[in-house]
Design an enzyme around this catalytic site. Sequence first.
Site, PDB file in Angstrom:
ATOM      1  N   ALA A 198       0.797  -1.226   0.000  1.00 53.17           N
ATOM      2  CA  ALA A 198       0.000   0.000   0.000  1.00 53.17           C
ATOM      3  C   ALA A 198       0.831   1.278   0.000  1.00 53.17           C
ATOM      4  O   ALA A 198       0.281   2.366   0.145  1.00 53.17           O
ATOM      5  CB  ALA A 198      -0.929   0.002   1.210  1.00 53.17           C
TER       6      ALA A 198
ATOM      7  N   ASN B 181       0.106  -4.302   7.474  1.00 55.71           N
ATOM      8  CA  ASN B 181       1.168  -5.095   6.857  1.00 55.71           C
ATOM      9  C   ASN B 181       2.260  -4.201   6.287  1.00 55.71           C
ATOM     10  O   ASN B 181       3.430  -4.580   6.234  1.00 55.71           O
ATOM     11  CB  ASN B 181       0.588  -5.978   5.745  1.00 55.71           C
TER      12      ASN B 181
ATOM     13  N   HIS C 118      -0.823   7.082   4.221  1.00 53.86           N
ATOM     14  CA  HIS C 118       0.442   6.643   4.805  1.00 53.86           C
ATOM     15  C   HIS C 118       1.472   7.755   4.642  1.00 53.86           C
ATOM     16  O   HIS C 118       1.799   8.146   3.514  1.00 53.86           O
ATOM     17  CB  HIS C 118       0.949   5.372   4.121  1.00 53.86           C
TER      18      HIS C 118
END
Length: 252
Positions: free
Chosen positions: A119, A175, A203
Amino acid sequence: MVRIGLLGCGNVGRIIATHQDGFTVEALFDRLPDHAEELARMCGAPAYADFQEFISQDFDICVEAASVLAVREYAPKILENGKHVLILSVGALSDTNFRKILLDVARSQGKKIHIPSGAIMGLDNLKVGGISRIDSVLLRTTKSPASLGMQVSHRTLAFRGKANECIKQFPKNINVSVALALAVHHDVDVELWADPEVDRNIHDIFVSGEFGEASIRVVNHPSPDNPATSYLAALSVLSLLKNLDSPLVIGS
């Protein structure tokens, strides 16, 4: 053309199986047989209810798109059966003992363990941590409360600590922190925030070291039908698989 077996037939598995470019799906397996059979009808690959029958099929690499628990149960067996493995639920590798066992099996079988970028972006460059000093790594992730199983009315800190501890509390959500730690060869400080005002996964990565400093922000659309997973995670698997058979590979 790379031939894959797909372990896990949920949302991410469906994206992979229905976007075959540079690879073909030869076999499907899910602990819930109905999921595998449904995906088989969509993509034309055969579904198997028995893992040993699945792993005995003729393909090159097994793509895990299931869960941390599935990695622990099946990844060693995949390698022992002479297949490469691509692990999306990389949180399983936060367990150093399990990671060592898996690497030992891969070496003994002459097979590879592939970890997609998932991601986030920038992992390729951050691998310099394996050959150059890294001083600090901070991952600040913001997700909707629903994706974290929380009910809050304002921005709330769900976790602060190290990546290997965060993945224990949120095995389906972070993850990316373990993938980052493996790439940079350094402990990752994690802040996980639940924010009712966001509808996308965010993020923010801050890294400093001998190379200089890097700040990366990735704002992801959630994966279709699963707000806990970023769509970019599925796309990173497709990109990795396509590169396996490409004569031109960009990046280290």
